[in-house]
Design a protein around this motif. Structure first.
Motif, PDB file in Angstrom:
ATOM      1  N   TRP A 256       0.836  -1.203   0.000  1.00 19.69           N
ATOM      2  CA  TRP A 256       0.000   0.000   0.000  1.00 19.69           C
ATOM      3  C   TRP A 256       0.868   1.250   0.000  1.00 19.69           C
ATOM      4  CZ3 TRP A 256      -0.215   3.833   3.724  1.00 19.69           C
ATOM      5  CH2 TRP A 256      -1.226   4.789   3.566  1.00 19.69           C
ATOM      6  N   LEU A 257       1.932   1.238   0.796  1.00 19.64           N
ATOM      7  CA  LEU A 257       2.856   2.373   0.852  1.00 19.64           C
ATOM      8  C   LEU A 257       3.490   2.625  -0.509  1.00 19.64           C
ATOM      9  CD1 LEU A 257       3.922   4.327   3.040  1.00 19.64           C
ATOM     10  CD2 LEU A 257       5.823   2.759   3.350  1.00 19.64           C
ATOM     11  N   ALA A 258       3.893   1.572  -1.191  1.00 18.75           N
ATOM     12  CA  ALA A 258       4.495   1.719  -2.525  1.00 18.75           C
ATOM     13  C   ALA A 258       3.474   2.242  -3.529  1.00 18.75           C
ATOM     14  CB  ALA A 258       5.061   0.384  -2.996  1.00 18.75           C
ATOM     15  N   ILE A 259       2.275   1.719  -3.475  1.00 19.21           N
ATOM     16  CA  ILE A 259       1.235   2.114  -4.442  1.00 19.21           C
ATOM     17  C   ILE A 259       0.852   3.584  -4.261  1.00 19.21           C
ATOM     18  CG2 ILE A 259      -1.193   1.762  -5.079  1.00 19.21           C
ATOM     19  CD1 ILE A 259      -0.693  -1.260  -4.427  1.00 19.21           C
ATOM     20  N   TYR A 260       0.598   3.982  -3.033  1.00 17.86           N
ATOM     21  CA  TYR A 260       0.109   5.341  -2.803  1.00 17.86           C
ATOM     22  C   TYR A 260       1.221   6.382  -2.722  1.00 17.86           C
ATOM     23  CZ  TYR A 260      -4.455   3.357  -2.437  1.00 17.86           C
ATOM     24  OH  TYR A 260      -5.615   2.707  -2.748  1.00 17.86           O
ATOM     25  N   SER A 261       2.371   6.004  -2.238  1.00 18.69           N
ATOM     26  CA  SER A 261       3.470   6.970  -2.153  1.00 18.69           C
ATOM     27  C   SER A 261       4.046   7.300  -3.515  1.00 18.69           C
ATOM     28  CB  SER A 261       4.599   6.430  -1.267  1.00 18.69           C
ATOM     29  OG  SER A 261       4.148   6.241   0.043  1.00 18.69           O
TER      30      SER A 261
ATOM     31  N   PHE B  37      13.367   0.616  -2.979  1.00 21.52           N
ATOM     32  CA  PHE B  37      14.784   0.889  -3.201  1.00 21.52           C
ATOM     33  C   PHE B  37      14.974   1.719  -4.463  1.00 21.52           C
ATOM     34  CE2 PHE B  37      18.977   0.191  -4.891  1.00 21.52           C
ATOM     35  CZ  PHE B  37      19.787   0.313  -3.769  1.00 21.52           C
ATOM     36  N   ASN B  38      14.257   1.384  -5.523  1.00 23.16           N
ATOM     37  CA  ASN B  38      14.370   2.115  -6.784  1.00 23.16           C
ATOM     38  C   ASN B  38      14.000   3.580  -6.594  1.00 23.16           C
ATOM     39  OD1 ASN B  38      14.738   2.208  -9.757  1.00 23.16           O
ATOM     40  ND2 ASN B  38      12.550   2.662  -9.716  1.00 23.16           N
ATOM     41  N   LYS B  39      12.946   3.842  -5.849  1.00 23.87           N
ATOM     42  CA  LYS B  39      12.533   5.234  -5.617  1.00 23.87           C
ATOM     43  C   LYS B  39      13.597   5.982  -4.814  1.00 23.87           C
ATOM     44  CE  LYS B  39       8.793   5.135  -7.909  1.00 23.87           C
ATOM     45  NZ  LYS B  39       8.586   5.910  -9.120  1.00 23.87           N
TER      46      LYS B  39
END
Length: 186
Positions: A13-18, A173-175
């Motif tokens: 969820w953090l990856a999707i929304y952030s 990590f990519n972000k």
């Protein structure tokens, strides 16, 4: 299992929304490595699929090719949640007291260091943890046998959690990598 799933949902969820990503795309890409790890009980067997999924989810082949193999045997989130909780359950089931904060800290530190020697193979994590459980928590041979059996029954689920966690980790990590690279160019 509920704790592991809750954690995975949170970091996904953090990856999707952030990062404003499509959840359906991430989950679709993670499906092949998840099925492979569940059926083989091995993060290593799922590694080729995980690299492809990480590349598709990040759009960055270099990060996927470097980070996924480097973390597939050490970043085992399913094992890192399952084994300590299972250990505490067995301590209580066998009538042992819960460890003190300092004893648990020593166990946790030893556990984390030992995780770096693990391999993403069926049952690999519990086999390297047996000496840690015996020395830090006072596990008896009966407790070792029972945790090994329980772990082997849960291994398909924890391996799948490891692979899903690794794939989501690569997105984060990519972000971070892109953010640092952008700052360094300024």
């Amino acid at each position: 299992i509920i704790t592991m799933i809750s954690y995975l949902i949170f970091i996904c969820w953090l990856a999707i929304y952030s990062y404003k990503l499509k959840g359906s795309k991430i989950l679709r890409n993670i499906l092949a490595p998840a099925i492979t790890s569940f059926s083989s009980m091995s993060s290593a067997a799922a590694l080729p699929f995980s690299i492809k999924a990480a590349e598709a989810n990040t759009g960055n082949k270099n990060v996927a090719d470097v980070v996924m193999p480097a973390t597939s045997n050490t970043h085992m989130i399913g094992d890192s949640i399952c084994i300590p909780i299972l250990s505490m359950i067995l301590l209580l089931a066998f009538g042992h007291p819960m460890p003190s904060i300092s004893a648990y800290f020593i166990f946790a530190l030893t556990f984390v260091i030992t995780k770096f020697s693990g391999a993403g193979i069926p049952g690999g994590s519990i086999l390297i943890m047996i000496p840690v459980l015996e020395s830090c928590l006072g596990f008896t041979p009966e407790m070792v046998a029972l945790i090994t059996i329980c772990y082997m029954l849960l291994d398909p689920i924890t391996s799948t959690g490891n692979v899903i966690g690794n794939n989501i980790f690569v997105i984060h990590f990519n972000k971070l990598y892109l953010f640092i690279a952008k700052k360094l160019k300024k």
